[in-house]
Structure formats: structure tokens, C-alpha cells
Design a protein around this motif. Sequence first.
Motif, PDB file in Angstrom:
ATOM      1  N   UNK A 151     -33.965 -42.336 123.187  1.00 37.99           N
ATOM      2  CA  UNK A 151     -34.964 -41.467 122.548  1.00 37.99           C
ATOM      3  C   UNK A 151     -34.778 -41.389 121.037  1.00 37.99           C
ATOM      4  N   UNK A 152     -33.523 -41.415 120.580  1.00 40.79           N
ATOM      5  CA  UNK A 152     -33.296 -41.256 119.148  1.00 40.79           C
ATOM      6  C   UNK A 152     -33.365 -42.585 118.391  1.00 40.79           C
ATOM      7  N   UNK A 186     -28.967 -21.228 128.728  1.00 40.62           N
ATOM      8  CA  UNK A 186     -29.430 -21.724 127.425  1.00 40.62           C
ATOM      9  C   UNK A 186     -30.376 -20.715 126.768  1.00 40.62           C
ATOM     10  N   UNK A 240     -37.819 -37.797 114.032  1.00 34.66           N
ATOM     11  CA  UNK A 240     -37.187 -37.483 115.321  1.00 34.66           C
ATOM     12  C   UNK A 240     -35.841 -36.828 115.111  1.00 34.66           C
ATOM     13  N   UNK A 243     -28.596 -28.074 125.131  1.00 33.08           N
ATOM     14  CA  UNK A 243     -29.611 -27.723 124.143  1.00 33.08           C
ATOM     15  C   UNK A 243     -30.334 -29.008 123.676  1.00 33.08           C
ATOM     16  N   UNK A 244     -29.542 -30.035 123.391  1.00 34.24           N
ATOM     17  CA  UNK A 244     -30.140 -31.287 122.916  1.00 34.24           C
ATOM     18  C   UNK A 244     -30.920 -31.990 124.031  1.00 34.24           C
ATOM     19  N   UNK A 246     -20.716 -30.621 115.426  1.00 33.20           N
ATOM     20  CA  UNK A 246     -22.112 -30.980 115.186  1.00 33.20           C
ATOM     21  C   UNK A 246     -22.280 -32.485 115.331  1.00 33.20           C
ATOM     22  N   UNK A 268     -23.060 -26.447 126.381  1.00 37.93           N
ATOM     23  CA  UNK A 268     -24.245 -25.736 125.869  1.00 37.93           C
ATOM     24  C   UNK A 268     -24.935 -26.555 124.780  1.00 37.93           C
ATOM     25  N   UNK A 269     -24.136 -27.158 123.900  1.00 39.42           N
ATOM     26  CA  UNK A 269     -24.713 -27.968 122.826  1.00 39.42           C
ATOM     27  C   UNK A 269     -25.424 -29.182 123.421  1.00 39.42           C
ATOM     28  N   UNK A 316     -34.155 -30.130 124.234  1.00 44.79           N
ATOM     29  CA  UNK A 316     -35.042 -30.401 123.100  1.00 44.79           C
ATOM     30  C   UNK A 316     -35.600 -31.824 123.129  1.00 44.79           C
ATOM     31  N   UNK A 317     -34.745 -32.777 123.492  1.00 45.94           N
ATOM     32  CA  UNK A 317     -35.199 -34.171 123.532  1.00 45.94           C
ATOM     33  C   UNK A 317     -36.274 -34.326 124.605  1.00 45.94           C
ATOM     34  N   UNK A 328     -39.778 -35.256 123.176  1.00 44.62           N
ATOM     35  CA  UNK A 328     -40.045 -36.696 123.312  1.00 44.62           C
ATOM     36  C   UNK A 328     -40.255 -37.129 124.758  1.00 44.62           C
ATOM     37  N   UNK A 385     -30.653 -27.919 116.678  1.00 50.26           N
ATOM     38  CA  UNK A 385     -29.214 -27.725 116.886  1.00 50.26           C
ATOM     39  C   UNK A 385     -28.647 -26.750 115.850  1.00 50.26           C
ATOM     40  N   UNK A 403     -22.075 -33.644 118.985  1.00 54.47           N
ATOM     41  CA  UNK A 403     -23.294 -33.314 119.722  1.00 54.47           C
ATOM     42  C   UNK A 403     -24.459 -34.215 119.286  1.00 54.47           C
ATOM     43  N   UNK A 404     -24.623 -34.398 117.991  1.00 53.13           N
ATOM     44  CA  UNK A 404     -25.747 -35.202 117.506  1.00 53.13           C
ATOM     45  C   UNK A 404     -25.641 -36.663 117.934  1.00 53.13           C
ATOM     46  N   UNK A 405     -24.415 -37.195 117.935  1.00 54.14           N
ATOM     47  CA  UNK A 405     -24.262 -38.597 118.339  1.00 54.14           C
ATOM     48  C   UNK A 405     -24.544 -38.789 119.825  1.00 54.14           C
TER      49      UNK A 405
END
Lengths: 144, 267
Positions: free
Chosen positions: B253-254, B135, A83, B231-232, B199, B227-228, B235-236, B240, A91, B202-204
Motif C-alpha cells: 500500500x505504501x 483503538x 500516501x 492504528x496504521x 515512530x 496499538x501503533x 488507517x491504511x 487505501x 500516527x 511503526x512507519x516502516x
Amino acid sequence: MSDFNPKIVAFVCNWCTYAGADLTGTSRMKYSPQVSIIRFPCTGRIDFMLLLKAFANGADGIIVSGCHPNDCHYSSGNFHARRRWIVFRGLLDFLGIDVRRVRFSWVSAAEGAKWAQLVNDTAEHVRQLGPFSGYHRLRGLGVG
Amino acid sequence: METLRDKARELLAARTVQVIIGYGQGSGGGARAVFVREAAEADALIFNEACRQNLAVYLMKPEVRKLGKAALVATPSALRTILQLAAENQVGDHDLLALAVHAAGEVTLLATLQAIEAHVTELDADLSAAEKAELRKYEALSLEQRREYWQEQFSRCLKCYACRAACPLCYCSRCTVECNQPQWIPVPAHDLGNLEWNVMRAMHLAGRCVNCGDCSRACPVAIPLYLLNQKLISDVFANFNARSGMAAKTDNAMSIFKPDDSEDFIR
């Protein structure tokens, strides 16, 4: 570009891919020496930031590999990792970081030949892409 | 506005809550957060189009928690934030009330997480058509154009972490950027540190962000952080089928997986 030897960093799990890479060696299979293997307890432990750290420290390509789905030693680490990679890869691509330099794979402890093939393919692929100088230049003040 | 003030007076007078977290008049025609603790002060509350901040950010501040049970003047994003915080076990059913505000000036008192859920279900949680189009526009650029665009954007980053402070879901008491043995994210605002910080931020928030946009509004150098996030979010949802901030009891989800999550790049 033919004399360019890419640096490839491989993040692998202890239970499958590391054992698989070991099998490649004990089977006396020759494969590209460009790869530096870093062993993790599980693909679930491979933080996305580690990939960026590898690039920042000079890697031209990255391999991430672990147990096949349903074969995780801890039963679900690779599912969680999958995942994470799905999202992280999207990203990176969005940010303009070339995801062709990051190879994800499942290599089991029995797949020594697959490991050799994976490393050779990645090394060749990255050799064609050239050094990842765009990223390496970001180092700025030299603080990694 | 009067309905809001009346409700606030009523809640404070009855001691149902100890504090109303709402919007008050700020400088230059803007709005700022106010913490109303006495019924007599309820006139400080306003609601107009300048009131965009996601006030749920204050729910996680220890100094605000100390004030007691709160009623939060909540925009749709704030309502979703409350549910997301509940899903992450950060707020419970008896910790707060929500005063859902509508553009027309009415106020709905939502006393339980269940009521908030019912209210949020009615909202359109999807990215708007304009957001999706924007996007797609960036996704359609070439790899090199995207790299140049983001490098230019991130080159302005000051590492002030205003995006972190403004985000109601960035509530860790100790953030990775403050981990310095070893230093994980470089401190100086150079290109590498700026990229890594953005990065990581955004990822967290992947699978958690409710798209309130406060990070972008807080950014003093106007980096389009939204935007970041979008985007996530996109995608999520696409991968998912998950949306954050829609239910008080749900897994992020993560943090979960499905054995049949599909991708086309792991060989």
C-alpha cells in the motif's frame, strides 16, 4: 506570547514550491521571515523522520509543500508523498504530537502569492500555539 | 499433535523438505522454536495454546535458509506473513511449504503460495471487535492525554530492539538504527531517541504489518506496540482499502498510490 517568534522549517520540492517561493521574492512580496526553507528534489524524497528531526532541533512549526497532484516533475513523487503523509499524520496524532504544527500544501511555481500566504498563515498559527517546548524537552542527553 | 508429527515425518522421510520449523517444549510450560531435520526427531514437535510465536521470522534468517527447503508450522498470522514476504519478493513458491495448524489439532499442508492464499482468504483478516474498541478508546483521549500516555510508555524503552528481532517483516540486513554517519536515530534510551525509534519502527511497517503481535510479546518492558501497528493497519485500510499479507503478488500500500487518494489536510 506576542514577542514569540516561531521557528518554521519548510520542506519544499525543487520544481514547484521552491520556484514558487523564488517568485514570491522576485515579485517583491513581503512575508514572514520566520521560515527556513530546505530544498528537496521532490516531495517524494521527504522522509517522515526529517520532520521529527526538525522538531527535535527546535522547530515550532513545519511546512511541507510541493507540486500539485499531476504536476510532479517526476510524475508521481507527490502522490507517493501524499500516501505517506496521510498515514504519518494519523500516527503523529495518535502519539499525541500536535499535527496543527505541520502544514501540508501544494504550491506551484506560479503561486508566489500562495506561498507568502501559506508562510504568513503558518507563522501566525504557530505563534498562537506557542513554542513547541513539550517536544523540545525530549532532547534528553542532548544528542540530536 | 500426532497428525502434525506424522506429516513432519512424512515430509522429512521423503526429503520433500530439509527442515521443519515448528514449536517444541520450552521452559516453564512455554513453547520455543525447534528446527527438526530428521524424521526420527519429529516427536519434538508440539502444538498447544502456548504456541503463538510467528515462526515465519526464521524464514529470513540466513542461518535458517542454509538448512534448505523448510516446512513451516504456521498460525494464521504466519501464513499472512509468508504471503507478505512473497509480495516483497523475499520468498518464492519453491522455498517453503506451510503446515497450517488449527486449534483443534488438525494440520493442512499448503504446498504453494496459491494454496496459502486460498486458505488465508477464508480467514477474517480484519482487526477484531475488541482490538477496534481498544483503538477507539485511545483515539478518544485528548491530545495531551495521548502524549502523556505514549511518553510514559516509551520512557520504559531500553532500545533493545527485541521488537525488531521478533518481527518477521523487519528483515533489512542493515537497519537505519545502525547507520551512524551521521547517527540517524539516537543510540541512548532517552525520550527523544525512544520516540524516534518507535515512530520509525511503526512507519516502516505501515501497510506491511500482519498484526501477529510478536513485537509486543517480545518487548521486555511491555510497551503496547501492537496499538501503533493496529492504528496504521486501520488507517491504511480506511484510506487505501488495502490489507497486508493477503496475496503473494501484490503491491504494498505504501509503495503505490492512486491519483484520487483523498485527504482533507493538504491545502
